[in-house]
Motif scaffolding. Structure first.
Motif, PDB file in Angstrom:
ATOM      1  N   ILE A   1      47.488  47.910  37.363  1.00 31.62           N
ATOM      2  CA  ILE A   1      46.206  46.853  37.626  1.00 31.62           C
ATOM      3  C   ILE A   1      46.756  46.078  37.789  1.00 31.62           C
ATOM      4  N   LEU A   2      47.596  45.188  36.903  1.00 28.98           N
ATOM      5  CA  LEU A   2      48.013  44.546  36.667  1.00 28.98           C
ATOM      6  C   LEU A   2      49.163  44.159  37.633  1.00 28.98           C
ATOM      7  N   ALA A   3      50.034  45.680  38.480  1.00 34.54           N
ATOM      8  CA  ALA A   3      51.371  44.800  39.882  1.00 34.54           C
ATOM      9  C   ALA A   3      50.085  44.355  40.626  1.00 34.54           C
ATOM     10  N   ALA A   4      48.805  45.394  40.980  1.00 38.83           N
ATOM     11  CA  ALA A   4      47.966  45.437  42.510  1.00 38.83           C
ATOM     12  C   ALA A   4      47.626  43.878  41.820  1.00 38.83           C
ATOM     13  N   ALA A   5      47.065  43.894  41.170  1.00 38.32           N
ATOM     14  CA  ALA A   5      46.017  42.771  41.249  1.00 38.32           C
ATOM     15  C   ALA A   5      46.626  41.173  41.487  1.00 38.32           C
ATOM     16  N   GLY A   6      48.136  41.554  40.421  1.00 32.33           N
ATOM     17  CA  GLY A   6      48.990  40.265  40.491  1.00 32.33           C
ATOM     18  C   GLY A   6      49.164  39.715  41.855  1.00 32.33           C
ATOM     19  N   CYS A   7      48.943  41.577  42.813  1.00 32.29           N
ATOM     20  CA  CYS A   7      49.889  41.091  44.011  1.00 32.29           C
ATOM     21  C   CYS A   7      48.719  40.252  45.330  1.00 32.29           C
ATOM     22  N   GLY A   8      47.779  40.831  45.158  1.00 32.00           N
ATOM     23  CA  GLY A   8      46.509  40.465  45.432  1.00 32.00           C
ATOM     24  C   GLY A   8      46.442  38.589  44.715  1.00 32.00           C
ATOM     25  N   PHE A   9      46.523  38.381  43.759  1.00 35.91           N
ATOM     26  CA  PHE A   9      46.170  36.918  43.457  1.00 35.91           C
ATOM     27  C   PHE A   9      47.225  35.593  43.628  1.00 35.91           C
ATOM     28  N   ALA A  10      48.544  36.480  43.554  1.00 34.01           N
ATOM     29  CA  ALA A  10      49.680  35.714  44.243  1.00 34.01           C
ATOM     30  C   ALA A  10      49.658  35.863  46.023  1.00 34.01           C
ATOM     31  N   LEU A  11      49.247  36.458  47.023  1.00 31.11           N
ATOM     32  CA  LEU A  11      48.830  36.354  48.558  1.00 31.11           C
ATOM     33  C   LEU A  11      47.596  35.532  48.291  1.00 31.11           C
ATOM     34  N   ARG A  12      46.749  35.602  47.614  1.00 27.78           N
ATOM     35  CA  ARG A  12      46.134  34.537  47.781  1.00 27.78           C
ATOM     36  C   ARG A  12      46.203  32.711  47.348  1.00 27.78           C
ATOM     37  N   HIS A  13      46.908  33.260  46.224  1.00 30.18           N
ATOM     38  CA  HIS A  13      46.787  31.696  46.251  1.00 30.18           C
ATOM     39  C   HIS A  13      47.886  31.282  47.120  1.00 30.18           C
ATOM     40  N   TRP A  14      49.144  31.626  47.518  1.00 28.26           N
ATOM     41  CA  TRP A  14      50.159  31.286  48.479  1.00 28.26           C
ATOM     42  C   TRP A  14      49.720  31.434  49.783  1.00 28.26           C
ATOM     43  N   GLY A  15      48.923  32.055  50.415  1.00 29.07           N
ATOM     44  CA  GLY A  15      48.994  32.263  51.304  1.00 29.07           C
ATOM     45  C   GLY A  15      47.358  32.062  52.341  1.00 29.07           C
ATOM     46  N   ALA A  16      46.841  32.127  51.550  1.00 33.51           N
ATOM     47  CA  ALA A  16      45.576  32.251  51.700  1.00 33.51           C
ATOM     48  C   ALA A  16      44.196  31.050  50.421  1.00 33.51           C
ATOM     49  N   ARG A  17      44.457  30.501  50.633  1.00 33.91           N
ATOM     50  CA  ARG A  17      43.549  29.239  49.099  1.00 33.91           C
ATOM     51  C   ARG A  17      42.054  29.448  49.610  1.00 33.91           C
ATOM     52  N   HIS A  18      42.071  29.290  50.625  1.00 35.61           N
ATOM     53  CA  HIS A  18      40.603  29.105  51.496  1.00 35.61           C
ATOM     54  C   HIS A  18      40.308  30.822  51.948  1.00 35.61           C
ATOM     55  N   LEU A  19      38.956  31.546  51.726  1.00 33.80           N
ATOM     56  CA  LEU A  19      38.349  32.254  52.921  1.00 33.80           C
ATOM     57  C   LEU A  19      37.091  31.709  53.676  1.00 33.80           C
ATOM     58  N   SER A  20      37.292  31.923  54.724  1.00 38.15           N
ATOM     59  CA  SER A  20      35.757  31.903  55.835  1.00 38.15           C
ATOM     60  C   SER A  20      34.919  32.901  55.712  1.00 38.15           C
ATOM     61  N   ASP A  21      34.183  32.550  55.756  1.00 38.50           N
ATOM     62  CA  ASP A  21      32.472  33.690  55.220  1.00 38.50           C
ATOM     63  C   ASP A  21      33.108  35.250  55.908  1.00 38.50           C
ATOM     64  N   LEU A  22      33.234  35.236  56.714  1.00 32.87           N
ATOM     65  CA  LEU A  22      34.376  35.744  58.034  1.00 32.87           C
ATOM     66  C   LEU A  22      35.370  36.796  57.319  1.00 32.87           C
ATOM     67  N   ASN A  23      35.849  36.266  56.942  1.00 34.18           N
ATOM     68  CA  ASN A  23      36.838  36.947  55.883  1.00 34.18           C
ATOM     69  C   ASN A  23      36.639  37.481  54.415  1.00 34.18           C
ATOM     70  N   ARG A  24      36.287  36.283  54.101  1.00 30.23           N
ATOM     71  CA  ARG A  24      35.191  38.179  52.794  1.00 30.23           C
ATOM     72  C   ARG A  24      34.382  38.911  53.644  1.00 30.23           C
ATOM     73  N   ARG A  25      34.079  39.101  54.338  1.00 30.49           N
ATOM     74  CA  ARG A  25      33.206  40.078  55.027  1.00 30.49           C
ATOM     75  C   ARG A  25      34.058  41.121  55.059  1.00 30.49           C
ATOM     76  N   ALA A  26      35.254  40.123  55.870  1.00 31.40           N
ATOM     77  CA  ALA A  26      36.149  41.287  56.658  1.00 31.40           C
ATOM     78  C   ALA A  26      36.483  42.133  55.138  1.00 31.40           C
ATOM     79  N   LEU A  27      37.074  41.404  54.539  1.00 32.42           N
ATOM     80  CA  LEU A  27      38.009  42.470  53.330  1.00 32.42           C
ATOM     81  C   LEU A  27      36.665  43.523  52.826  1.00 32.42           C
ATOM     82  N   ASP A  28      35.266  42.537  52.680  1.00 35.57           N
ATOM     83  CA  ASP A  28      34.688  44.150  52.180  1.00 35.57           C
ATOM     84  C   ASP A  28      34.283  44.917  52.632  1.00 35.57           C
TER      85      ASP A  28
END
Length: 306
Positions: free
Chosen positions: A168-195
């Motif tokens: 859990i910590l490894a997967a979540a940590g990678c997800g948090f790191a990518l969001r922080h360093w690569g995509a801090r702001h997601l559009s509504d379309l980005n969020r719906r695509a991830l959903d």
């Protein structure tokens, strides 16, 4: 591609039902996919963490304090009260009672945040309950083990909990790191695509978890009906009781905690039980997927009555 995934997200509840149906009619595919469950779960956690982001997931000190209290109630107080009640009434720990105790003592399933998203609520509290609940499991499980003589070596469960927490910590940590360093702001379309991606991942995972149900449909239909009724009662009943209690007391959004209250990773405890105990419970594991994956459909009217 993002538009296609957004379409999947809009029909997420149907996607989960498709996964359940595929698990029933394609037992061969379920057997092939079963070894890939850990990787699929890790991918699901990564996608969820990336969508939520580290800031919203961490919350405030008040959020963490509230999460701690709720973990202790859900994983410690409830199973102890249940088992003490059995003891005071002189009732034996039957397979059904054992299943109920295991569900109450277990941390959240990894998909709880995703179910919260499908119901239109903030998934961050569910993710915090998942991480903190798994981290505290080696401690909260000790008194439950003491009241459950059927358990084997508790150290095996501690090890399994630690392995799960590491994933859990490894997967979540990678997800948090990518969001922080690569995509801090997601559009509504980005969020719906991830959903939409998480809906697909959930539908694929459930196929692998349904392998024990198909044989029971033809060989033991009465037993299957019993465990289906038990699964729906424990899961949806736990959600409804938690929701009504939290709503009556006021405070934060009760939906994420209520989803966690009914959807627990009780299979984690199977590593510490002897095979003669776990064998009759395997069918419940398959039946438990039905109320779990139907939560966004069946509980929508209660959680959002408007």
């Amino acid at each position: 591609m993002q538009q296609a995934l957004a379409f999947v997200a809009r029909h997420g509840r149907l996607g989960l039902m498709v996964g359940l149906g595929a698990g029933l009619v394609l037992p061969g595919l379920a057997a092939v996919m079963r070894p890939w469950i850990p990787q699929l779960v890790a991918l699901l956690l990564f996608l969820t963490a990336f969508r939520i982001g580290p800031v919203d997931a961490a919350g405030s000190l008040a959020d963490l304090t509230r999460t701690m209290r709720r973990v202790l109630v859900l994983q410690l107080a409830l199973p102890i009260l249940f088992l003490l009640g059995l003891h005071l009434l002189g009732l034996p720990v039957t397979p059904l009672a054992l299943v109920a105790a295991l569900v109450l003592a277990a941390p959240s399933v990894t998909g709880s945040a995703n179910f919260t998203i499908l119901l239109g609520h903030d998934p961050a509290p569910a993710l915090r309950l998942l991480i903190l609940g798994t981290a505290l499991l080696p401690l909260t499980a000790i008194p439950v083990f003491w009241l459950l003589p059927a358990f084997g070596d508790p150290a095996e469960v501690f090890g399994a909990a630690l392995r799960l927490l590491t994933v859990i910590l490894a997967a979540a940590g990678c997800g948090f790191a990518l969001r922080h360093w690569g995509a801090r702001h997601l559009s509504d379309l980005n969020r719906r695509a991830l959903d939409g991606l998480t809906v697909i991942a959930l539908a694929v995972i459930v196929i692998a978890l349904m392998s024990a149900v198909r044989p029971a449909m033809t060989e033991r239909p009465g037993e299957l009906a019993f465990w289906l009724l038990a699964a729906f009662s424990i899961n949806l009943g736990g959600q409804a009781l938690c929701f009504l209690t939290l709503r009556a007391t006021g405070g934060a959004d009760p939906v994420p905690t209520s989803i966690v209250a009914g959807n627990r990773n009780f299979a984690l405890f199977f590593v510490a039980l002897p095979s003669e105990v776990t064998e009759p419970l395997l069918i419940f594991l398959g039946c438990y997927q039905f109320p779990m994956y139907l939560t966004p459909t069946l509980m929508r009217r209660l959680y959002d009555p408007r």
